[in-house]
Write a protein that holds these residues in place. Sequence first.
Motif, PDB file in Angstrom:
ATOM      1  N   ASP A   1      -2.467   2.984   0.864  1.00  0.00           N
ATOM      2  CA  ASP A   1      -3.053   3.181   2.185  1.00  0.00           C
ATOM      3  C   ASP A   1      -2.322   2.339   3.226  1.00  0.00           C
ATOM      4  O   ASP A   1      -1.386   1.588   2.923  1.00  0.00           O
ATOM      5  CB  ASP A   1      -4.547   2.860   2.162  1.00  0.00           C
ATOM      6  CG  ASP A   1      -4.852   1.453   1.662  1.00  0.00           C
ATOM      7  OD1 ASP A   1      -3.923   0.608   1.653  1.00  0.00           O
ATOM      8  OD2 ASP A   1      -6.004   1.187   1.274  1.00  0.00           O
ATOM      9  N   ASP A   2      -2.770   2.454   4.479  1.00  0.00           N
ATOM     10  CA  ASP A   2      -2.095   1.742   5.567  1.00  0.00           C
ATOM     11  C   ASP A   2      -2.189   0.230   5.399  1.00  0.00           C
ATOM     12  O   ASP A   2      -1.282  -0.493   5.824  1.00  0.00           O
ATOM     13  CB  ASP A   2      -2.682   2.160   6.915  1.00  0.00           C
ATOM     14  CG  ASP A   2      -2.230   3.552   7.332  1.00  0.00           C
ATOM     15  OD1 ASP A   2      -1.306   4.091   6.700  1.00  0.00           O
ATOM     16  OD2 ASP A   2      -2.813   4.109   8.287  1.00  0.00           O
TER      17      ASP A   2
ATOM     18  N   ALA B   1       0.298  17.705   1.650  1.00  0.00           N
ATOM     19  CA  ALA B   1       0.077  17.137   2.982  1.00  0.00           C
ATOM     20  C   ALA B   1      -0.062  15.626   2.916  1.00  0.00           C
ATOM     21  O   ALA B   1       0.489  14.891   3.753  1.00  0.00           O
ATOM     22  CB  ALA B   1      -1.165  17.768   3.617  1.00  0.00           C
ATOM     23  N   LEU B   2      -0.804  15.134   1.918  1.00  0.00           N
ATOM     24  CA  LEU B   2      -0.957  13.690   1.753  1.00  0.00           C
ATOM     25  C   LEU B   2       0.394  13.042   1.428  1.00  0.00           C
ATOM     26  O   LEU B   2       0.732  11.985   1.968  1.00  0.00           O
ATOM     27  CB  LEU B   2      -1.962  13.391   0.642  1.00  0.00           C
ATOM     28  CG  LEU B   2      -2.080  11.912   0.258  1.00  0.00           C
ATOM     29  CD1 LEU B   2      -2.695  11.111   1.403  1.00  0.00           C
ATOM     30  CD2 LEU B   2      -2.891  11.735  -1.018  1.00  0.00           C
TER      31      LEU B   2
ATOM     32  N   ARG C   1       3.405  14.022   2.210  1.00  0.00           N
ATOM     33  CA  ARG C   1       4.246  13.962   3.414  1.00  0.00           C
ATOM     34  C   ARG C   1       3.736  12.902   4.396  1.00  0.00           C
ATOM     35  O   ARG C   1       4.525  12.209   5.050  1.00  0.00           O
ATOM     36  CB  ARG C   1       4.293  15.339   4.067  1.00  0.00           C
ATOM     37  CG  ARG C   1       5.174  16.341   3.309  1.00  0.00           C
ATOM     38  CD  ARG C   1       5.368  17.631   4.098  1.00  0.00           C
ATOM     39  NE  ARG C   1       6.476  18.411   3.564  1.00  0.00           N
ATOM     40  CZ  ARG C   1       6.347  19.352   2.636  1.00  0.00           C
ATOM     41  NH1 ARG C   1       5.144  19.625   2.130  1.00  0.00           N
ATOM     42  NH2 ARG C   1       7.406  20.023   2.204  1.00  0.00           N
ATOM     43  N   ASP C   2       2.425  12.767   4.483  1.00  0.00           N
ATOM     44  CA  ASP C   2       1.851  11.757   5.382  1.00  0.00           C
ATOM     45  C   ASP C   2       2.233  10.350   4.944  1.00  0.00           C
ATOM     46  O   ASP C   2       2.588   9.502   5.771  1.00  0.00           O
ATOM     47  CB  ASP C   2       0.326  11.896   5.410  1.00  0.00           C
ATOM     48  CG  ASP C   2      -0.327  10.796   6.232  1.00  0.00           C
ATOM     49  OD1 ASP C   2      -0.268  10.869   7.472  1.00  0.00           O
ATOM     50  OD2 ASP C   2      -0.883   9.850   5.629  1.00  0.00           O
ATOM     51  N   ARG C   3       2.190  10.076   3.639  1.00  0.00           N
ATOM     52  CA  ARG C   3       2.513   8.732   3.150  1.00  0.00           C
ATOM     53  C   ARG C   3       4.005   8.429   3.315  1.00  0.00           C
ATOM     54  O   ARG C   3       4.380   7.295   3.619  1.00  0.00           O
ATOM     55  CB  ARG C   3       2.093   8.585   1.683  1.00  0.00           C
ATOM     56  CG  ARG C   3       0.602   8.583   1.443  1.00  0.00           C
ATOM     57  CD  ARG C   3      -0.102   7.397   2.114  1.00  0.00           C
ATOM     58  NE  ARG C   3      -0.381   7.631   3.527  1.00  0.00           N
ATOM     59  CZ  ARG C   3      -0.680   6.674   4.389  1.00  0.00           C
ATOM     60  NH1 ARG C   3      -0.715   5.421   4.019  1.00  0.00           N
ATOM     61  NH2 ARG C   3      -0.931   6.964   5.656  1.00  0.00           N
TER      62      ARG C   3
ATOM     63  N   ARG D   1       5.903   9.674   5.673  1.00  0.00           N
ATOM     64  CA  ARG D   1       6.059   9.427   7.110  1.00  0.00           C
ATOM     65  C   ARG D   1       5.603   8.015   7.457  1.00  0.00           C
ATOM     66  O   ARG D   1       6.280   7.298   8.221  1.00  0.00           O
ATOM     67  CB  ARG D   1       5.234  10.454   7.901  1.00  0.00           C
ATOM     68  CG  ARG D   1       5.231  10.214   9.417  1.00  0.00           C
ATOM     69  CD  ARG D   1       4.163  11.042  10.108  1.00  0.00           C
ATOM     70  NE  ARG D   1       2.844  10.811   9.541  1.00  0.00           N
ATOM     71  CZ  ARG D   1       2.101   9.737   9.783  1.00  0.00           C
ATOM     72  NH1 ARG D   1       2.558   8.771  10.574  1.00  0.00           N
ATOM     73  NH2 ARG D   1       0.909   9.611   9.232  1.00  0.00           N
ATOM     74  N   ALA D   2       4.455   7.577   6.896  1.00  0.00           N
ATOM     75  CA  ALA D   2       3.938   6.239   7.176  1.00  0.00           C
ATOM     76  C   ALA D   2       4.901   5.159   6.697  1.00  0.00           C
ATOM     77  O   ALA D   2       5.067   4.121   7.358  1.00  0.00           O
ATOM     78  CB  ALA D   2       2.567   6.062   6.527  1.00  0.00           C
TER      79      ALA D   2
END
Length: 445
Positions: free
Chosen positions: A247-248, A286-287, A289-291, A293-294
């Motif tokens: 997570d972030d 989607a998750l 790709r999001d991680r 990107r983060a």
Amino acid sequence: MNVSSDTVRTVGLLSLGCAKNLVDSENLLGQLTQRGLRIVNDPAEADVLFVNTCGFIESAKQESIDAIFEMAQYKTQGRCKKLFVTGCLAQRYPDALLSEIPEIDGIMGVSDYARLDQMLSDANDGLRPCYIQDGPRFLKTPRVLTNAGYTAYVKISDGCNNRCTFCAIPLIRGAYASRPFDDIVEECRTLAKKGVTEITLIAQDTSRYGSDFGDGHFLLPELLEAVSAIDEVHWVRVLYCYPDSSDDRLLDAIERLPKVAKYLDLPLQHIDDALLKRMNRRGDAALIRDRIRACRERGILVRTTMIVGFPGETDAQFEELADFVRETRFDRLGAFTYSAEEGTPAARMPDQVDEDVKQARLDQLMMLQQGISMELNQKRVGTVCEVLVDGRDEEHGLYGRSLMEAPESDGIIWLKSDRPLEPGTYVRAKITDADAYDLVAEVIG
């Protein structure tokens, strides 16, 4: 077995498989030296031999079996009196090993090292003990580092709850269990006092650390903070994280803490949603790709691993994977062909992919990644980085790694220096050349 007797003085151990298994081996050696045995590298000089096995995939099983037979020869060709088999293969196939290899004097699984004395005693009495019960996961035992004294792996949890349909680890290692926070930090402090400056935190699912404690929170960020606070520790890295638990908070800690490698190992396995579901992977495309990107937003390098030829993988799904790799341009990528493991749901799936097709897909994917790696490495030419000297090769000279190269996983940096450098030394170096996997650099300053 009376290990303090005049006839039993030396021990040899062959450790196979992953870094997590290596930590188990080093703890086992610590227990044995505590009992008065001297470690020898030549198995012909060992009174007692241990083989710590791997049982993850078929090739690893065969390597372990071959190693057991090789060590068994020293019962007639060397001074070996007892041969013991430990680790993942021992945990999974104890009866078959004892039946098929009579030279084995005892079996000990992955969570029964607390019964070492009992196994030695039983073997001394002529029995062939087999201990594969679920004992204490994390023993407070001395540890003997088997690699360079300046770098060490530290295991922070054991087992796995993910139940990926292709993976046998839960069948071998059991349910996920986090190691006590203070015990981990204490071990890191002890290692640092002994000269370890690079610590790599490992587990089957590192990013889920602490989730089985009372409040259920992920505690890897706090652990990274605590290990980084140890003065003698120079570098900290973490391997084997999962997208849904990276997570972030974790990514922010990696970005913020100067000693922590800006490096995240995310074994993604695939990008096609239908295949991810069949694999029982947590999260979707989607998750993922999001991680990624983060990570990129924070300047964090991403390493991953992919599976090709999973049951039911179509040509179109493989092309989707190849397009994803081409689009994402992973800093590091490894891949392997799917292996049907006994007892796993995927092994029972009807639409198994032909071995030749698997291999062709693997070759295509790795050729694609080779070109990407070459381009990314060439972009590092002219940059300056800190390098940890690892050793000297007789043919090519000095070599080392930066924070962006994990030990035993990634490429190396060949070093040009006008002065001798000892392993464990940190230097600044300017990258002067690159190929697809390795770099060349000149030591400066």
